[in-house]
Design an enzyme around this catalytic site. Structure first.
Site, PDB file in Angstrom:
ATOM      1  N   VAL A 247       1.049  -1.206   0.053  1.00 42.18           N
ATOM      2  CA  VAL A 247       0.099  -0.095  -0.045  1.00 42.18           C
ATOM      3  C   VAL A 247       0.771   1.090   0.097  1.00 42.18           C
ATOM      4  O   VAL A 247       1.800   1.313   0.758  1.00 42.18           O
ATOM      5  CB  VAL A 247      -0.960   0.062   1.197  1.00 42.18           C
ATOM      6  CG1 VAL A 247      -1.652   1.231   1.295  1.00 42.18           C
ATOM      7  CG2 VAL A 247      -1.826  -1.331   1.265  1.00 42.18           C
ATOM      8  N   ASP A 249       1.441   4.133   1.024  1.00 43.54           N
ATOM      9  CA  ASP A 249       1.177   4.924   2.284  1.00 43.54           C
ATOM     10  C   ASP A 249       1.749   6.263   2.366  1.00 43.54           C
ATOM     11  O   ASP A 249       1.143   7.423   2.733  1.00 43.54           O
ATOM     12  CB  ASP A 249       1.527   4.349   3.725  1.00 43.54           C
ATOM     13  CG  ASP A 249       0.633   2.848   4.030  1.00 43.54           C
ATOM     14  OD1 ASP A 249      -0.357   3.083   4.549  1.00 43.54           O
ATOM     15  OD2 ASP A 249       1.230   1.976   3.868  1.00 43.54           O
ATOM     16  N   ASN A 282      -3.894  -8.739 -13.050  1.00 43.67           N
ATOM     17  CA  ASN A 282      -5.097  -7.789 -13.516  1.00 43.67           C
ATOM     18  C   ASN A 282      -4.784  -7.342 -14.861  1.00 43.67           C
ATOM     19  O   ASN A 282      -5.590  -6.542 -15.250  1.00 43.67           O
ATOM     20  CB  ASN A 282      -4.933  -6.735 -12.394  1.00 43.67           C
ATOM     21  CG  ASN A 282      -3.684  -5.689 -12.598  1.00 43.67           C
ATOM     22  OD1 ASN A 282      -2.901  -6.079 -13.215  1.00 43.67           O
ATOM     23  ND2 ASN A 282      -3.953  -4.488 -12.060  1.00 43.67           N
ATOM     24  N   GLU A 284      -2.327  -5.814 -16.280  1.00 37.98           N
ATOM     25  CA  GLU A 284      -1.371  -4.757 -16.572  1.00 37.98           C
ATOM     26  C   GLU A 284      -0.087  -4.994 -15.539  1.00 37.98           C
ATOM     27  O   GLU A 284      -0.111  -5.569 -14.454  1.00 37.98           O
ATOM     28  CB  GLU A 284      -2.085  -3.486 -15.812  1.00 37.98           C
ATOM     29  CG  GLU A 284      -1.034  -2.431 -16.294  1.00 37.98           C
ATOM     30  CD  GLU A 284      -1.665  -0.797 -15.594  1.00 37.98           C
ATOM     31  OE1 GLU A 284      -2.560  -1.132 -14.910  1.00 37.98           O
ATOM     32  OE2 GLU A 284      -1.194   0.075 -15.959  1.00 37.98           O
ATOM     33  N   ASP A 286       2.938  -4.541 -13.458  1.00 39.55           N
ATOM     34  CA  ASP A 286       3.393  -3.588 -12.752  1.00 39.55           C
ATOM     35  C   ASP A 286       4.733  -3.582 -12.344  1.00 39.55           C
ATOM     36  O   ASP A 286       5.469  -2.602 -12.075  1.00 39.55           O
ATOM     37  CB  ASP A 286       2.543  -3.598 -11.265  1.00 39.55           C
ATOM     38  CG  ASP A 286       1.036  -3.350 -11.591  1.00 39.55           C
ATOM     39  OD1 ASP A 286       0.691  -2.408 -11.750  1.00 39.55           O
ATOM     40  OD2 ASP A 286       0.318  -4.143 -11.821  1.00 39.55           O
ATOM     41  N   ASP A 292       4.597 -10.175 -12.289  1.00 41.66           N
ATOM     42  CA  ASP A 292       3.417 -10.141 -11.814  1.00 41.66           C
ATOM     43  C   ASP A 292       2.363 -10.524 -12.514  1.00 41.66           C
ATOM     44  O   ASP A 292       1.175 -10.727 -12.203  1.00 41.66           O
ATOM     45  CB  ASP A 292       3.093  -8.724 -11.141  1.00 41.66           C
ATOM     46  CG  ASP A 292       3.211  -7.566 -12.173  1.00 41.66           C
ATOM     47  OD1 ASP A 292       4.000  -7.588 -13.220  1.00 41.66           O
ATOM     48  OD2 ASP A 292       2.194  -6.734 -12.436  1.00 41.66           O
ATOM     49  N   GLU A 293       2.532 -10.740 -13.943  1.00 42.79           N
ATOM     50  CA  GLU A 293       1.556 -11.082 -14.746  1.00 42.79           C
ATOM     51  C   GLU A 293       1.799 -12.569 -15.500  1.00 42.79           C
ATOM     52  O   GLU A 293       1.284 -13.150 -16.394  1.00 42.79           O
ATOM     53  CB  GLU A 293       1.245 -10.216 -15.996  1.00 42.79           C
ATOM     54  CG  GLU A 293       0.593  -9.005 -15.578  1.00 42.79           C
ATOM     55  CD  GLU A 293      -0.688  -8.927 -14.975  1.00 42.79           C
ATOM     56  OE1 GLU A 293      -1.679  -9.897 -15.516  1.00 42.79           O
ATOM     57  OE2 GLU A 293      -1.066  -8.307 -14.106  1.00 42.79           O
ATOM     58  N   HIS A 407      37.190  -1.026 -26.238  1.00 48.01           N
ATOM     59  CA  HIS A 407      38.736  -1.626 -26.655  1.00 48.01           C
ATOM     60  C   HIS A 407      38.860  -2.246 -27.654  1.00 48.01           C
ATOM     61  O   HIS A 407      39.751  -2.895 -27.967  1.00 48.01           O
ATOM     62  CB  HIS A 407      39.266  -2.433 -25.146  1.00 48.01           C
ATOM     63  CG  HIS A 407      38.958  -3.890 -25.135  1.00 48.01           C
ATOM     64  ND1 HIS A 407      37.693  -4.404 -24.502  1.00 48.01           N
ATOM     65  CD2 HIS A 407      39.098  -4.770 -25.813  1.00 48.01           C
ATOM     66  CE1 HIS A 407      37.634  -5.737 -24.495  1.00 48.01           C
ATOM     67  NE2 HIS A 407      38.650  -6.185 -25.375  1.00 48.01           N
ATOM     68  N   ASP A 455      34.218   0.637 -20.646  1.00 47.12           N
ATOM     69  CA  ASP A 455      34.568  -0.156 -21.840  1.00 47.12           C
ATOM     70  C   ASP A 455      33.322  -0.524 -22.765  1.00 47.12           C
ATOM     71  O   ASP A 455      32.695  -1.225 -22.957  1.00 47.12           O
ATOM     72  CB  ASP A 455      34.944  -1.386 -21.347  1.00 47.12           C
ATOM     73  CG  ASP A 455      35.722  -2.244 -22.498  1.00 47.12           C
ATOM     74  OD1 ASP A 455      35.971  -1.587 -23.581  1.00 47.12           O
ATOM     75  OD2 ASP A 455      36.215  -3.178 -22.445  1.00 47.12           O
ATOM     76  N   SER A 551      35.080 -10.393 -26.729  1.00 50.00           N
ATOM     77  CA  SER A 551      34.964  -9.230 -26.496  1.00 50.00           C
ATOM     78  C   SER A 551      34.125  -8.329 -27.275  1.00 50.00           C
ATOM     79  O   SER A 551      34.034  -8.729 -28.542  1.00 50.00           O
ATOM     80  CB  SER A 551      36.482  -8.593 -26.400  1.00 50.00           C
ATOM     81  OG  SER A 551      37.238  -8.838 -25.190  1.00 50.00           O
TER      82      SER A 551
HETATM   83  C1  4AZ Z   1      39.867 -10.996 -23.979  1.00 47.21           C
HETATM   84  O1  4AZ Z   1      41.041 -11.057 -24.036  1.00 47.21           O
HETATM   85  C2  4AZ Z   1      39.052 -11.654 -22.772  1.00 47.21           C
HETATM   86  N1  4AZ Z   1      37.447 -14.568 -19.327  1.00 47.21           N
HETATM   87  C3  4AZ Z   1      37.725 -11.544 -22.639  1.00 47.21           C
HETATM   88  C4  4AZ Z   1      37.088 -11.953 -21.741  1.00 47.21           C
HETATM   89  C5  4AZ Z   1      37.640 -12.688 -20.876  1.00 47.21           C
HETATM   90  C6  4AZ Z   1      39.219 -12.838 -20.794  1.00 47.21           C
HETATM   91  C7  4AZ Z   1      39.765 -12.082 -21.833  1.00 47.21           C
HETATM   92  C8  4AZ Z   1      36.923 -13.225 -19.496  1.00 47.21           C
HETATM   93  O2  4AZ Z   1      39.330 -10.508 -24.973  1.00 47.21           O
END
Ligand code: 4AZ
Length: 609
Positions: A247, A249, A282, A284, A286, A292-293, A407, A455, A551
Site C-alpha cells: 500500500v 502509504d 490484473n 497490467e 506492474d 506479476d502477470e 577496447h 568499456d 570481447s
Molecule cells: C579477451 O582477451 C578476454 N574470461 C575476454 C574475456 C575474458 C578474458 C579475456 C573473460 O578479450
C-alpha cells in the site's frame, strides 16, 4: 465468523487509538533494504517503476510529457479551470507541468457545478469526516468507510491542500453533525490521482455513523505518536509496520520501493518493489521485471477488464484487509473510471520491438555448456571484422546501431571494419548474412584502457545506397536495459561469440553458454572491479566463460515475459574458464542515458517513452 468479530473489535479499538493494524506482524528491519533507501526512490524513479503515460523517463526520473506527446485518440475531459482538453493524457500532462489544471469530469466543459472535498468536525483544518460534492450532484455526501484506505486518504488530503497526503485514514471525530443521510459515496483510487475527482465513485446505502470515512492529513508540525516510524522521501513519517505492505502509504510510494520481502497481502517484484496482491494477474504489468502477470490462472489471463463497479467493490473487500460484515446492497456508479482511461492511453503509446525472437522450428535441448549456435538463436549478435578476421563481437540494438566494447574499436580505423550480421560460421558461410560498412564510432568519454572502466562504444553503420534506414533481413535488436534492477545476482543469462576455447583453440562457428550473474565481484578482483559500471558472470566450476575474441559481444538476460536484454558487454577477465576469475562485463544498464543520448531516446525507450 471469526474475522467478522475481529473487524468489530477493531472498530471499537479505533475509538480510542485510531491506529490501523498492519496485515502481518513481520519485523520490518528484515523487509526494508536500507542501502537502497539512500537512493530516495519515489513513484517517479523509472529504475523502479513504470512512468505514467503522461510522463517520460529522462535520466532515471519520470518527467512530465509535453501535451503534444500524448496519443491523439481518446475522449475529451474538462478541468477545474474550465478548459476542455482533447484527452485525459493532455490534461494530466498540463497538470503535471503546472500543477494547476486538475481533472474535473469526463467530456467537454459545460456549465456544470463544482467538485469539492471538505473535512468536517475536526479540531483542526487537517482532519475531519470527509465529505465530497460530485459534479452533477447537488449536495455534499459522506464517504463510506469500507474501501477507504491510505491511497484514497492521500488523495483527499491533496484535494484539501496537504501535498504530503494523509497521516492516517482513521481519526476519531466527535460529531454532532447530521446523520440523516441514507447514502454514502464509495470511492476507489489507484494512487496516480491528484484529486478525488479522478477516482471512481459509486453510491451505497449508508450504514450508520461508524461507517463514514475520516482522515488526518499530514502537516510538518503534526503531533506524532512515539512509535518507530519509516521516513518517506516526501518527509512524512509512517508507522514502520506499513512499509513494504503493497500500500502506497507515503503517497510518493517510497515505502514500497526498497523491499527485501513484502507483508501479507502484497507481492514482491524481483526489482524489490511491493505491489498489492490485487495487481497480480490484473492484465497490467506492474513489476518492471514483468513477473506479476506470469503464472496467472486461466480465468485471469486475458480476461476482459472488469467494470468499474465490480472492480471497486472486489478490490475494496480485499483492500480493507477485513471482511465487511454486511454486503452492500445496490450500488450506483456515478463517475467514469479514469483508471480505465489511463490503461487505454497506455495501450496507444508507441512500442518498440526488441528482444523477442521469431519462433523457430528448432527446439533447444537443455543448456549444459558451450554449444554451437544455430541460425536465428542470437539475432542481435554481430561480428566485427578487420582485415578479414573476426576481431570482436557486437550487439545490434536497433536502427543503424551496434553496441560493443571500447577496447575493440578505434574511431580512426572506422573504414577498416565490417559489421557482419546473421553470421554463424565464418568458414562455411550460411545464407542471409549481411555485411555493412561503418559510418562512425563513438567511444565513451570515460573509457580507461588501463582499468577497463567505461568499456563501451557505439558503432553507427552506413546505410546502403538509396536506403533511408538500416535494414537487416534476419537481425532483431536486443533491448537496452533502462534499470539496474531488471536482473539480479544468480540470474541465468547467456554469452555468445566466436572467441577462443579454453585451450586457446580457434573457433569458426558461433558458440554460446549459460552463465550466472555474480555479486560481490570485488572479492575476485580487489581494487579492479567497479560495482556500478561492471558486472561479473560465470559458473561455479568456471566451465563456461567468455575468452579472447568474444570481447564486445553480448551477455543477454531474458525476463519473465521472454524479452531479451543486453545486460553486459564482454570486457575483460583474468584468463578464461577459471572459477576464481569470473568474466567481467560492462554493465549496460548504467549506460542507458549515454546510449539514448547518442542513438535517440525513441529507438531504445521501450516503456517509459
Ligand atoms: C579477451 O582477451 C578476454 N574470461 C575476454 C574475456 C575474458 C578474458 C579475456 C573473460 O578479450
Amino acid at each position: 465468523m471469526k474475522r467478522v468479530h475481529a473487524a468489530l473489535l477493531f472498530l471499537s479499538f479505533c475509538l480510542t487509538s485510531c491506529e490501523v493494524p498492519s496485515a502481518g506482524a513481520v519485523p520490518q528491519e528484515d523487509l526494508v533494504d536500507t542501502k537502497c533507501l539512500l537512493n530516495k526512490y519515489t513513484h517517479r524513479s523509472c529504475s523502479k517503476v513504470f512512468c505514467q503515460p503522461w510522463e517520460k523517463c529522462v535520466d532515471g526520473t519520470c518527467t512530465c510529457k509535453l501535451p503534444y506527446q500524448c496519443p491523439k485518440n481518446g475522449t475529451s475531459v474538462c478541468s477545474t479551470d474550465g478548459k476542455s482538453y482533447p484527452t485525459y493524457c493532455h490534461l494530466k500532462s498540463y497538470g503535471c507541468l503546472n500543477r494547476r489544471a486538475k481533472f474535473l469530469k469526463n467530456g467537454i466543459c459545460t456549465a456544470e457545478g463544482k467538485f469539492s472535498v471538505t473535512l468536517n468536525f475536526g479540531n483542526t483544518d487537517s482532519e475531519g469526516i470527509v465529505k465530497v460534492k460530485l459534479v452533477g450532484q447537488d449536495k455534499e455526501m459522506f464517504i463510506c468507510k469500507n474501501n477507504w484506505g491510505m491511497v484514497e486518504a492521500n488523495v483527499a488530503c491533496y484535494d484539501s491542500g496537504f501535498p504530503q497526503g494523509a497521516l492516517n485514514t482513521a481519526k476519531w471525530i466527535h460529531s454532532s453533525g447530521d446523520t440523516s443521510n441514507t447514502e454514502c459515496l464509495q470511492v476507489r483510487c489507484q494512487g496516480f490521482e491528484t484529486t478525488l475527482a479522478e477516482c471512481s465513485f459509486s453510491k451505497r446505502r449508508f450504514l450508520g455513523q461508524q461507517e463514514v470515512a475520516t482522515v488526518l492529513c499530514y502537516t510538518p508540525d503534526a503531533d506524532l505518536q512515539a512509535h518507530e516510524s519509516f521516513q518517506c522521501v516526501n518527509g512524512k513519517p509512517i508507522p514502520l509496520g506499513r512499509a513494504c505492505d503493497g500500500v502506497n502509504d507515503c503517497g510518493d510510494q517510497s515505502d514500497e520501493l526498497c523491499c527485501r520481502g513484502c507483508q501479507e497481502g502484497s507481492f514482491l517484484c524481483k526489482s524489490g518493489v511491493c505491489i498489492p496482491n490485487q495487481h497480480r494477474c490484473n492484465g497490467e504489468v506492474d513489476c518492471i521485471t514483468g513477473e506479476d502477470e506470469i503464472g496467472c490462472a486461466e480465468s485471469h489471463e486475458g480476461r476482459a477488464p472488469a467494470t468499474p463497479l465490480s472492480r471497486s467493490f472486489q478490490d475494496g473487500l480485499l483492500h480493507s484487509g477485513v471482511e465487511h460484515p454486511e454486503v452492500p446492497e445496490e450500488t450506483e456508479i456515478l463517475t467514469a473510471a479514469m483508471d480505465t482511461e489511463r490503461k487505454w492511453i497506455k495501450s496507444l503509446l508507441p512500442k518498440i520491438s526488441c528482444g523477442i525472437k521469431r519462433p523457430t522450428h528448432t527446439r533447444r535441448k537443455r543448456i549444459v555448456g558451450g554449444k554451437p549456435a544455430q541460425t536465428g538463436d542470437f539475432p542481435w549478435q554481430v561480428a566485427i571484422k578487420e582485415e578479414g578476421k573476426i576481431k570482436c563481437g557486437g550487439i545490434y540494438i536497433g536502427g543503424c546501431w551496434i553496441l560493443t566494447a571500447a577496447h575493440c574499436v578505434r574511431p580512426s580505423r572506422a573504414h577498416h571494419y565490417q559489421i557482419w550480421t546473421s553470421l554463424i560460421d565464418w568458414i562455411q558461410l550460411n545464407s542471409g548474412i549481411g555485411v555493412q560498412k561503418v559510418e562512425r564510432i563513438i567511444i565513451h568519454e570515460g573509457y580507461n584502457g588501463t582499468t577497463y572502466q567505461n568499456d563501451i562504444a557505439l558503432i553507427e553503420m552506413k546505410k546502403h545506397l538509396k536506403q533511408e534506414e538500416c535494414v537487416f533481413a534476419n537481425s532483431i535488436p536486443a533491448c537496452v536495459p533502462w534499470s539496474p534492477y531488471l536482473f539480479q545476482p544468480k540470474d541465468s543469462c547467456i554469452i555468445s561469440g566466436w572467441g577462443r576455447e579454453k585451450d586457446n583453440q580457434k573457433v569458426y562457428s558461433l558458440r554460446w553458454g549459460e552463465v550466472n550473474l555474480i555479486s560481490n565481484c570485488s572479492q575476485y578482483y580487489p581494487n579492479r572491479y567497479y560495482e556500478k559500471e561492471m558486472e561479473c558472470a560465470g559458473t561455479t566450476d568456471g566451465s563456461i566463460d567468455a575468452c579472447k575474441g568474444d570481447s564486445g559481444g553480448p551477455l543477454v538476460c531474458t525476463n519473465a515475459n521472454n524479452v531479451t536484454y543486453v545486460w553486459g558487454i564482454v570486457s575483460w577477465g583474468e584468463n578464461c574458464g577459471q572459477p576464481e576469475f569470473p568474466g567481467v562485463y560492462t554493465k549496460v544498464a548504467n549506460y542507458f542515458d549515454w546510449i539514448s543520448y547518442h542513438v535517440g531516446r525513441a529507438l531504445i525507450s521501450q516503456y517509459n517513452v
